[in-house]
Motif scaffolding. Structure first.
Motif, PDB file in Angstrom:
ATOM      1  N   ARG A   1       0.807  -1.214   0.000  1.00 17.87           N
ATOM      2  CA  ARG A   1       0.000   0.000   0.000  1.00 17.87           C
ATOM      3  C   ARG A   1       0.840   1.263   0.000  1.00 17.87           C
ATOM      4  N   VAL A   2       1.804   1.361   0.905  1.00 18.60           N
ATOM      5  CA  VAL A   2       2.553   2.611   0.995  1.00 18.60           C
ATOM      6  C   VAL A   2       3.422   2.829  -0.241  1.00 18.60           C
TER       7      VAL A   2
ATOM      8  N   ARG B   1      -3.032   7.609   5.892  1.00 19.11           N
ATOM      9  CA  ARG B   1      -4.010   6.912   6.728  1.00 19.11           C
ATOM     10  C   ARG B   1      -5.291   6.616   5.948  1.00 19.11           C
TER      11      ARG B   1
ATOM     12  N   HIS C   1      -4.651   3.810   3.387  1.00 20.60           N
ATOM     13  CA  HIS C   1      -4.519   2.527   4.074  1.00 20.60           C
ATOM     14  C   HIS C   1      -5.856   2.023   4.596  1.00 20.60           C
TER      15      HIS C   1
ATOM     16  N   TYR D   1      -7.608   0.577   1.679  1.00 22.17           N
ATOM     17  CA  TYR D   1      -6.935  -0.674   1.311  1.00 22.17           C
ATOM     18  C   TYR D   1      -7.362  -1.814   2.239  1.00 22.17           C
ATOM     19  N   HIS D   2      -7.395  -1.563   3.540  1.00 23.75           N
ATOM     20  CA  HIS D   2      -7.791  -2.612   4.483  1.00 23.75           C
ATOM     21  C   HIS D   2      -9.271  -2.978   4.319  1.00 23.75           C
TER      22      HIS D   2
END
Length: 276
Positions: A163-164, A254, A257, A260-261
């Motif tokens: 992700r990052v 944030r 992410h 993404y989660h």
């Protein structure tokens, strides 16, 4: 080598067109399918010689290396179609970040890789992030990286950093394009400079800055210090930006992410149902 594509949307078509323009592949080496056949037909018009498949199975049967370029929640349908015709020596590459290598290895009997391309690859530039499953041999990795190296800098990463690293290399062009847009719009409003002229100046500035950071041996910090004279105009501007941007990119990461989660959970449920 015959290379297949399932999905010819935005990123799938960028990969196909870039690989052809770079000379890494000839159109005749590529076979592609899309659930909307019209998209493949239009792509074939711009890439004469590109082979059009009428089904995903046809792509798998013809390709040694296969890119799956579909949305996360479309994977179940695609895998259900192709799992009975994949072969152990085939390499299947996902370009969809929430789809985990483990999921694909559980579903398919072939070699699995995951790559995250970028719109910058369209200009034969930028990075492609590469991750590999346990069945991939070093020669397989090198084969894939040689192909993608024609349109990008290939960088091997850990899947846990998907992700990052995607935020930086794949989402980054959109994020920094917005900063350029806002910079230009402010210049137009405050000074009356023509929009087209300001855009051209800002675009060339960004290109040159990228070269300084990649080829000129400057770090971002060193570049700021080289341009900004203490007490000067640039220094005043940087001080304002430091204050206004404080914490913004933390919040940005944030948010990406969190999304993404959320996608990971949906994908996990989808594959759980597939196993059941």
């Amino acid at each position: 080598m015959n290379v297949g594509f399932i999905g010819t949307g935005s990123m799938g078509s960028i990969l196909i067109e870039s690989l052809i323009r770079s000379g890494a592949l000839q159109p005749e080496q590529i076979i592609a399918a899309n659930r909307t056949i019209g998209k493949v037909l239009r792509l074939a018009e711009t890439c004469p010689g590109l082979r059009i498949a009428r089904s995903n199975i046809e792509v798998v049967l013809e390709a040694e290396l296969l890119f799956i370029c579909v949305k996360p929640l479309e994977y179940k349908k695609v895998l259900d179609e192709i799992r009975k015709v994949t072969l152990p020596d085939q390499i299947i590459v996902s370009i969809t970040s929430p789809i985990q290598i483990q999921h694909l290895e559980e579903q398919l009997n072939c070699k699995i890789a995951k790559v995250i391309p970028s719109i910058t690859n369209y200009m034969l530039s930028g990075a492609t992030l590469c991750m590999y499953g346990e069945r991939m041999e070093e020669t397989d990795k090198q084969k894939l990286e040689l192909l993608l190296g024609a349109i990008s800098e290939t960088i091997r990463i850990s899947e846990k950093h998907t992700r990052v690293t995607s935020d930086i290399s794949s989402c980054g062009p959109a994020f920094f394009a917005l900063l350029v847009q806002k910079f230009v719009e402010a210049a137009v409003v405050e000074t009356g400079i023509p929009y087209e002229e300001a855009t051209r100046l800002a675009s060339h500035m960004l290109l040159g800055t990228g070269k300084l950071l990649t080829e000129g041996q400057f770090t971002p910090d060193a570049l700021q210090k080289r341009v900004a004279v203490p007490g000067g105009i640039t220094a005043e501007g940087l001080q304002l930006m430091e204050h206004e941007l404080d914490g913004m990119f933390n919040r940005l990461i944030r948010i990406t992410h969190a999304k993404y989660h959320e996608d990971l959970e949906k994908v996990g449920v989808m594959f759980l149902r597939t196993i059941d």
